[in-house]
Design a protein around this motif. Structure first.
Motif, mmCIF file in Angstrom:
data_model
loop_
_atom_site.group_PDB
_atom_site.id
_atom_site.type_symbol
_atom_site.label_atom_id
_atom_site.label_comp_id
_atom_site.label_asym_id
_atom_site.label_seq_id
_atom_site.Cartn_x
_atom_site.Cartn_y
_atom_site.Cartn_z
ATOM 1 N N LEU A 23 0.829 -1.210 0.000
ATOM 2 C CA LEU A 23 0.000 0.000 0.000
ATOM 3 C C LEU A 23 0.866 1.264 0.000
ATOM 4 O O LEU A 23 0.552 2.238 -0.693
ATOM 5 N N PHE A 24 1.951 1.251 0.752
ATOM 6 C CA PHE A 24 2.856 2.395 0.775
ATOM 7 C C PHE A 24 3.430 2.656 -0.615
ATOM 8 O O PHE A 24 3.477 3.798 -1.078
ATOM 9 N N GLN A 25 3.864 1.596 -1.293
ATOM 10 C CA GLN A 25 4.436 1.759 -2.631
ATOM 11 C C GLN A 25 3.397 2.284 -3.623
ATOM 12 O O GLN A 25 3.708 3.126 -4.472
ATOM 13 N N ILE A 26 2.167 1.786 -3.512
ATOM 14 C CA ILE A 26 1.102 2.259 -4.402
ATOM 15 C C ILE A 26 0.821 3.738 -4.151
ATOM 16 O O ILE A 26 0.749 4.537 -5.090
ATOM 17 N N GLU A 27 0.667 4.110 -2.891
ATOM 18 C CA GLU A 27 0.377 5.508 -2.559
ATOM 19 C C GLU A 27 1.536 6.421 -2.956
ATOM 20 O O GLU A 27 1.307 7.552 -3.415
ATOM 21 N N ASP A 28 2.761 5.952 -2.808
ATOM 22 C CA ASP A 28 3.929 6.726 -3.223
ATOM 23 C C ASP A 28 3.884 6.979 -4.733
ATOM 24 O O ASP A 28 4.191 8.077 -5.200
ATOM 25 N N TYR A 29 3.507 5.985 -5.492
ATOM 26 C CA TYR A 29 3.375 6.124 -6.949
ATOM 27 C C TYR A 29 2.269 7.122 -7.283
ATOM 28 O O TYR A 29 2.428 7.978 -8.162
ATOM 29 N N LEU A 30 1.140 7.029 -6.574
ATOM 30 C CA LEU A 30 -0.013 7.880 -6.868
ATOM 31 C C LEU A 30 0.225 9.351 -6.511
ATOM 32 O O LEU A 30 -0.504 10.215 -7.000
ATOM 33 N N ILE A 31 1.230 9.627 -5.696
ATOM 34 C CA ILE A 31 1.573 11.028 -5.414
ATOM 35 C C ILE A 31 2.040 11.720 -6.697
ATOM 36 O O ILE A 31 1.708 12.871 -6.948
ATOM 37 N N ASP A 32 2.781 10.987 -7.512
ATOM 38 C CA ASP A 32 3.357 11.562 -8.730
ATOM 39 C C ASP A 32 2.537 11.320 -9.991
ATOM 40 O O ASP A 32 2.668 12.068 -10.954
ATOM 41 N N TYR A 33 1.732 10.277 -10.004
ATOM 42 C CA TYR A 33 1.004 9.898 -11.220
ATOM 43 C C TYR A 33 -0.465 9.640 -10.905
ATOM 44 O O TYR A 33 -0.789 9.104 -9.848
ATOM 45 N N GLU A 34 -1.317 9.980 -11.857
ATOM 46 C CA GLU A 34 -2.744 9.693 -11.714
ATOM 47 C C GLU A 34 -3.059 8.393 -12.449
ATOM 48 O O GLU A 34 -2.692 8.229 -13.611
ATOM 49 N N ASP A 35 -3.694 7.474 -11.750
ATOM 50 C CA ASP A 35 -4.037 6.178 -12.343
ATOM 51 C C ASP A 35 -5.289 5.653 -11.650
ATOM 52 O O ASP A 35 -5.222 5.216 -10.496
ATOM 53 N N ASP A 36 -6.413 5.712 -12.336
ATOM 54 C CA ASP A 36 -7.695 5.313 -11.739
ATOM 55 C C ASP A 36 -7.725 3.837 -11.352
ATOM 56 O O ASP A 36 -8.234 3.484 -10.293
ATOM 57 N N GLU A 37 -7.160 2.984 -12.208
ATOM 58 C CA GLU A 37 -7.145 1.553 -11.889
ATOM 59 C C GLU A 37 -6.333 1.282 -10.632
ATOM 60 O O GLU A 37 -6.737 0.491 -9.778
ATOM 61 N N LEU A 38 -5.209 1.949 -10.508
ATOM 62 C CA LEU A 38 -4.345 1.749 -9.349
ATOM 63 C C LEU A 38 -5.002 2.309 -8.089
ATOM 64 O O LEU A 38 -4.882 1.722 -7.017
#
Length: 82
Positions: A49-64
């Motif tokens: 979950l931390f890695q996913i949220e870290d990615y979502l800080i920089d990129y928008e991805d509805d599926e993720l």
């Protein structure tokens, strides 16, 4: 109705343990691979979950984002003492 049942891809939708208590289906694994998150090396659901949220800080991805919500909910209901 028989055609609909035959068209279902059970393997793609079936949740399985990918290690360290992380339950994903094939589609979710594909989403994580697409964005470069190596779920097999995560020590726990919280790490994933931390890695996913870290990615979502920089990129928008509805599926993720939807995947993150599903994993968070799974984690809450299965790993939280109530």
């Amino acid at each position: 109705m028989d055609e609909y049942i035959k068209s279902l891809d059970v393997d793609k939708d079936f949740m399985h343990d990918v290690g360290n208590g992380i339950m994903l289906n094939n589609k979710e694994e594909e989403i994580l691979k697409r964005v470069g998150i190596d779920y097999k090396n995560c020590a726990s659901i919280s790490d994933l979950l931390f890695q996913i949220e870290d990615y979502l800080i920089d990129y928008e991805d509805d599926e993720l984002e939807m995947l993150s919500s599903r994993i968070s909910e799974f984690n809450y209901y299965n790993n939280t003492n109530k």
